[in-house]
Write an enzyme that holds these catalytic residues in place. Structure first.
Site, PDB file in Angstrom:
ATOM      1  N   ASP A 290      -1.248  -4.169 -16.628  1.00 16.58           N
ATOM      2  CA  ASP A 290      -1.059  -2.717 -16.634  1.00 16.58           C
ATOM      3  C   ASP A 290       0.268  -2.318 -17.260  1.00 16.58           C
ATOM      4  O   ASP A 290       1.139  -3.153 -17.501  1.00 16.58           O
ATOM      5  CB  ASP A 290      -1.130  -2.194 -15.196  1.00 16.58           C
ATOM      6  CG  ASP A 290      -2.049  -0.995 -15.084  1.00 16.58           C
ATOM      7  OD1 ASP A 290      -2.169  -0.260 -16.069  1.00 16.58           O
ATOM      8  OD2 ASP A 290      -2.653  -0.802 -14.013  1.00 16.58           O
TER       9      ASP A 290
ATOM     10  N   ASP B   3      -1.911 -10.739  -8.962  1.00 13.59           N
ATOM     11  CA  ASP B   3      -2.401  -9.684  -9.847  1.00 13.59           C
ATOM     12  C   ASP B   3      -2.192  -8.346  -9.124  1.00 13.59           C
ATOM     13  O   ASP B   3      -1.956  -8.323  -7.911  1.00 13.59           O
ATOM     14  CB  ASP B   3      -3.894  -9.939 -10.121  1.00 13.59           C
ATOM     15  CG  ASP B   3      -4.527  -8.828 -10.935  1.00 13.59           C
ATOM     16  OD1 ASP B   3      -3.894  -8.356 -11.885  1.00 13.59           O
ATOM     17  OD2 ASP B   3      -5.662  -8.434 -10.611  1.00 13.59           O
TER      18      ASP B   3
END
Length: 1236
Positions: free
Chosen positions: A756, A424
């Site tokens: 994102d 991540d």
């Protein structure tokens, strides 16, 4: 909440253009909700309706455990008997209750119960810890409407569908809620969804206008409403439903839904009604069941045990056939065996039946080939290894007070075999803090501090240059000139970096959050003395005005802090404040900026009236505000991605474009996030005409509303004048770039999976050196289709066809793969960047293997805008498609799926929640500790477990086959040559502790050397210590030892006088001598296997041999009723006999001699990496010759195309090329030679 009263009166929705809250009379007619997938009915404020079917839904209780009280026994037993050896011993234990067993039932049942019970107890303890962490979440408190307008606290797990809850600032939402109202007058709230999608920027949510007046507890006294909506599903970004309230039906959108595990920010409180609870909530729908993971070595052990089973069955069949032949042909002549009066076990008339019964006896007798104690020994070793991981002070985070934690010990050795890391981004690689570091204004670069990437790269480059000085002698020029030129070419850069670094540490001011900028030319008002003070003041005004943030006064310091939608925006405001332009107030119509440095000498407060705000979206990649200053001048201020801004510049607005572009490239290389700033002066008539059109579009109803607004915004954001650019450092967690570099040198591939935006993910890729200048980026995205669609309706229609989209993506993947194959430059590096929408197609069955093939060929892979489910699917694809070990690491609830799907899941025990940790196999507090977890503990655990398992099979084969040889020697009688107590003590007492010490304390090299020579890690992924060659080699060694032990003893003792009076040895003496040889041989073998000795290993190895003689002495002293033929055997028979001691010595040497020869040959002619390092350390060459040690360390790097090392290598290659070109022409001219 400071400033809360002011903020509560602001109608924030007036600021937003593209996500405006429609008024009641503008609302589109709701679509009827019906059909499959849309059957959920929620009675708001009436949870009692949901106590009975069909409206009874799941509770809000969540569980991440593998077991519960009911399922523990069956599931845990199933886990234990998945191990084939345990199945065999279960059958053997059952058969031991019959007369055919050569051993007593207790001797077979007790070890099985002990081994299985211990393993189940360990599983229970680990699951109990998961249960306790679940309960921490389930017992969190939230304010719930009890009735009559009264609210009270209730634990999360008691919340029901239909409950009205009140969530306060900085609290997590306990379930999926429909937003009813908030502390803001117009019903908006700010939500942080980092746990869901990894994004730190705040999302704006809005309630329906009809529910926004419900602003206090009493408003819910008589609330009744009904929601018809979609059934539970994992899609985080969609929601379809209708609200029926006051006889009107209102359509619901994702913008009104507050998802579990997201957090309320910048809003005093919100009211919401519970729609989805517990495992029905979208975040839990994205999670997967807690899987049962087994390591690769454990799975391979099953195959080895199948081989041993085959061997066991083979020798048992031989024994059975031999017994049947013996019974049929020899027993009738053996009158003393009474062949006329026998059972079926010894019947000459039924030799086949007797042979079949003997087969069962043989299967139990030779059972020592299958090591039952292997599993319990491995369990003990893994628990101790896990405790060492937990207690490693170098993985202890002092800031949080959290150590590393091995939450399951089943996968320790897998840590040493990882091929791909899937990480991540937010909270894992970064620490969610943006720092304003540099800027370019009017073509001049400001900011002297170096980014973390620059500092680490400079350090790496400096050390590399030391190592490469020797290579310069090969250049086609004079050595002296070459050395000077090389230093001038590269050394100056290093020198500059070093100066910057050293200056930075002197006279450092107290750190200001979000502001790491340092440049005396701008600070303290000195910008007024620069050549372009007007441009600089405009630059800072744009930072202070172009945003949606809200100021709050810090009552202690009197300064302002900012609550912004994104950390970048907050960093810009802090930078503007520190440089003299302090945003201090927001009103309904404008913003106020206090300018500290003014030509009048006094601070001035200016008001800028906000006329329009054209907000940032991932598609627009820019935001603008249209303001009127105090002089009445209309200005459009814009900030956005440089590619977008540069395309919109006017001809006379490109004055600083070239210089700014150069600075932006430098900032990108330094791993910084960049934005360009521009402005435009507007005429009153132009703005008035545009404003009328914009207002019409804003109030229009229809599908094209957003498109109209976007076209009008685009029309206004043209003919801009470039002012400058900002460079913000997305603060990586401490040590992340170095960690990634070392992991890359260890041969690991690193993928980043983030929710994102693509731009943010790319910036982080540069920041941690997963991307670098010169690396070819392959961006696979459907956004190409969007841009095509704007040009013509025909193209838009074409690409709305889903098949056309798939074909386009397939074409992109195929072309990219072809490009990589045709690339001839060996140093060329490719990076694959793909978004979640495209990934949906790429993960389909007909395309996923092509996508994986492309991804594997790339040096780094970044997947952005991915959902938690997609993270898990990508992880599964890599795991199954490559067949190699995967590790997933993350810190939020959105990472749980991939953590559970990967072979190894690592949770970051960070600031935000514990969901990732609860689902993980290992927990660490910082990403940088992953290097030590893998390169040190992983490497050690893999080699320890691999050597331990190989040794276990070796010793059990060496011991078990001697029983078979004796069987064959004695007519397959079923008689054991060893006493029962010898056999029971072999695995439990005499060989267990040395093998445990090997599994716990063995180190081929120290932890420091593991980190200095990261390429040693590749021994695990390449499986050098547990491949079939090594396994069969150890098994062959066991067969050889068994032959030597048995037949050499038979040769020695067969017709030799054993006692002083000339008697030969009997079976008891012979068996005890052979057993002594086995104890000596296997314990000396493990001593030869060990590279690292402590007093514990010495005690366990030599103590086990001493224990054998002590056992023999004590056992022999017992009454003959217990000791039987072993009565006083050591004192009276073996001890006085020189033959016993000489045979033991001779057999032990003969057993271990081939291994010693093999070891000497390997170390001399074909040494492994750790052999060379061990030799260097032994002769202390690492201390005496540091240069050689560094050279060996640099050789040990895996060739990599990511990380600092790859970036530095690329830089050196580039400068070396320039250097060669520079000297090539003069040399050729002077020498009159043609270029070669």
């Amino acid at each position: 909440m400071a400033g809360g009263k002011i903020r509560a009166k602001l109608r924030q929705s007036n600021l937003y253009t593209f996500c405006r809250k429609p008024k009641a009379d503008e609302t589109e007619a709701p679509r009827p909700i019906q059909g499959a997938g849309f059957t959920r009915t929620v009675y708001c404020n009436q949870p009692h309706f949901h106590q009975k079917k069909p409206y009874k839904y799941r509770s809000n209780y969540i569980s991440t455990t593998k077991y519960n009280v009911i399922t523990f026994l069956p599931k845990a037993l199933f886990e234990q008997f998945r191990r084939v050896a345990n199945v065999y011993f279960l059958l053997a234990a059952i058969l031991s209750l019959t007369p055919v067993s050569p051993f007593s039932p207790v001797s077979m049942i007790a070890p099985l119960v002990f081994v299985v019970g211990l393993s189940m107890a360990k599983e229970a303890m680990e699951d109990w810890n998961r249960f306790l962490q679940d309960m921490k979440v389930n017992r969190r408190k939230v304010i719930v409407h009890k009735g009559d307008g009264v609210f009270d606290f209730r634990p999360w797990h008691k919340i029901r569908v239909g409950d009205v809850v009140k969530v306060e600032k900085d609290q997590f939402f306990p379930a999926d809620l429909l937003l009813l109202s908030s502390s803001y007058e117009d019903g908006i709230c700010y939500v942080e969804t980092m746990n869901l999608d990894g994004e730190t920027n705040l999302k704006v949510k809005r309630c329906l206008e009809v529910t926004s007046p419900m602003e206090d507890d009493g408003a819910f006294k008589d609330l009744t409403a009904t929601i018809q909506c979609e059934d539970p599903n994992p899609n985080l970004y969609s929601f379809v439903g209708n609200l029926e309230y006051d006889r009107q039906v209102y359509p619901l959108e994702p913008n009104q839904i507050l998802l579990r595990d997201s957090k309320l920010r910048n809003t005093a409180y919100v009211y919401g009604v519970v729609i989805f609870t517990g495992h029905d909530s979208k975040v839990m729908q994205n999670s997967t069941k807690s899987p049962s993971k087994r390591s690769g070595i454990e799975r391979k052990m099953d195959h080895i045990i199948y081989i041993l089973f085959t061997l066991l069955l083979g020798i048992s069949m031989i024994s059975s056939i031999g017994f049947a032949v013996k019974i049929k042909f020899s027993m009738p002549d053996s009158w003393y065996l009474r062949p006329d009066n026998t059972t079926d076990m010894y019947s000459p008339k039924k030799p086949a039946l007797s042979g079949l019964i003997h087969l069962v006896t043989a299967l139990i007798l030779y059972g020592y080939l299958i090591p039952i104690s292997l599993y319990v020994s491995i369990e003990v070793v893994k628990v101790l290894q896990a405790s060492f991981i937990n207690q490693d002070l170098l993985m202890y985070d002092e800031e949080t007070g959290k150590p590393a934690e091995a939450r399951t010990s089943n996968l320790n050795e897998e840590l040493g075999q990882v091929d791909t890391i899937l990480s991540d981004k937010t909270g894992t690689l970064t620490c969610n803090q943006m720092d304003f570091l540099k800027c370019s204004i009017a073509g001049t670069a400001y900011g002297v501090r170096s980014s973390e990437v620059e500092l680490a790269a400079a350090k790496q480059m400096a050390s590399d240059l030391e190592d490469r000085d020797d290579e310069l002698a090969n250049f086609p020029m004079r050595k002296h000139n070459a050395h000077v030129s090389w230093e001038n070419g590269i050394g100056s850069e290093i020198e500059l970096e070093t100066v910057v670094t050293s200056n930075e540490d002197k006279d450092r001011k107290p750190a200001i959050k979000g502001f790491s900028f340092e440049d005396s030319r701008l600070m303290g008002g000195n910008w007024m003395n620069e050549s372009s003070p007007d441009v600089i003041s405009l630059f800072l005004r744009i930072l202070a005005v172009c945003h949606t943030a809200i100021p709050e006064v810090n009552e202690e310091t009197g300064s302002y802090t900012y609550e912004a939608e994104s950390p970048d925006e907050a960093a810009f405001l802090v930078a503007a404040r520190e440089l003299g332009f302090e945003f201090c107030k927001r009103s309904q119509s404008g913003v106020f900026v206090r300018e500290r440095y003014h030509h009048s000498g006094r601070p001035v407060e200016r008001e800028y009236k906000i006329l329009n705000l054209l907000e940032f979206t991932s598609k627009r990649k820019r935001m603008s505000v249209i303001v009127r200053d105090e002089d009445g001048q209309l200005l459009l201020m814009c900030k956005g991605a440089d590619s977008i801004i540069f395309d919109r510049l006017s001809k006379n607005g490109r004055m600083y474009e070239e210089a700014t572009t150069k600075h932006l490239n430098e900032y990108g290389e330094a791993g910084l996030r960049t934005l360009a700033l521009a402005y435009r002066k507007l005429e009153e008539s132009e703005y008035s005409a545009w404003s009328n059109e914009f207002q019409k579009a804003k109030t229009s109803i229809g599908a094209d509303r957003d498109g109209m607004l976007e076209r009008l915004a685009d029309k206004m954001e043209r003919d801009l004048i470039l002012v400058g650019a900002t460079a913000v450092e997305d603060k990586l967690q401490k040590g992340v770039p170095q960690c990634i570099d070392n992991l890359a040198q260890a041969g690991l591939k690193i993928w980043v999976l983030t929710g994102d935006k693509m731009e943010t993910a790319i910036n982080i890729g540069f920041a941690c050196s997963l991307l670098r200048q010169g690396m070819k980026q392959i961006c696979i995205s459907t956004t190409n289709l969007d841009t095509l669609g704007q040009d013509s309706k025909e193209t838009l229609c074409l690409f709305t066809n889903e098949q056309a989209v798939k074909d386009n993506i397939l074409n992109q993947i195929t072309n990219a793969s072809q490009m990589i194959k045709l690339e001839k430059d060996p140093h060329a590096a490719f990076a694959l960047i793909i978004d979640g929408k495209t990934l949906t197609y790429a993960l389909e069955d007909d395309m996923k293997h092509l996508f994986l093939g492309l991804a594997v060929d790339c040096a780094s892979v970044i997947c952005c805008r991915v959902s938690p489910k997609q993270k898990a699917l990508v992880t599964r694809l890599v795991k199954q498609g490559t067949g190699k070990t995967t590790l997933a690491i993350g810190d939020g609830a959105n990472d749980v799926g991939m953590i559970q799907e990967a072979d190894i899941g690592v949770g970051i025990s960070g600031v935000e929640g514990m969901q990732a940790v609860m689902a993980s196999d290992f927990a660490i507090s910082q990403f940088r500790y992953l290097e030590r977890l893998l390169v040190v503990h992983g490497h050690w655990c893999y080699k320890r477990i691999a050597q331990m398992v190989c040794y276990f099979f070796y010793k059990n084969i060496a011991f078990g086959l001697t029983l078979f040889y004796f069987e064959a020697f004695t007519g397959f009688s079923g008689q054991s040559i060893y006493d029962d107590w010898y056999m029971l003590s072999f695995n439990v007492i005499l060989t267990s502790l040395p093998v445990i010490s090997l599994g716990v304390f063995e180190q081929d090299v120290s932890s420091e050397v593991c980190l200095q020579f990261p390429a040693l890690y590749q021994q695990g992924p390449r499986n050098l210590f547990f491949d079939w060659y090594r396994i069969l080699g150890w098994m062959g060694n066991g067969v050889y030892c068994s032959l030597i032990i048995y037949f050499l003893n038979i040769i020695i003792f067969y017709d030799q006088a054993f006692r002083a009076n000339g008697q030969t040895a009997d079976m008891a003496a012979m068996g005890t001598t052979m057993f002594s040889c086995i104890v000596w041989a296997v314990n000396c073998q493990i001593a030869l296997t060990m590279s690292h000795f402590t007093w514990i290993q010495h005690l366990f190895v030599w103590g086990s041999i001493a224990m054998w003689y002590l056992f023999l002495l004590i056992y022999g002293m017992l009454t003959p009723t217990w000791s039987k033929n072993a009565y006083q055997i050591l004192v009276e028979a073996l001890g006085p006999a020189p033959l016993f001691w000489s045979a033991t010595l001779l057999v032990t040497i003969a057993c271990n001699l081939p291994y010693i020869v093999h070891l000497a040959f390997q170390r001399s002619f074909n040494p492994m990496d750790h052999h060379i390092i061990q030799e260097i350390k032994y002769y202390k060459k690492d201390v005496q010759d540091q240069r050689m040690w560094k050279r060996e360390a640099s050789k040990a790097r895996q060739e990599t195309k990511i990380g600092f090392t790859a970036r530095v290598d690329a830089k050196i290659r580039h400068l070396r090329g320039k250097l060669q070109k520079k000297h090539h022409t003069p040399v050729s001219t002077q020498g009159g030679m043609s270029p070669s």
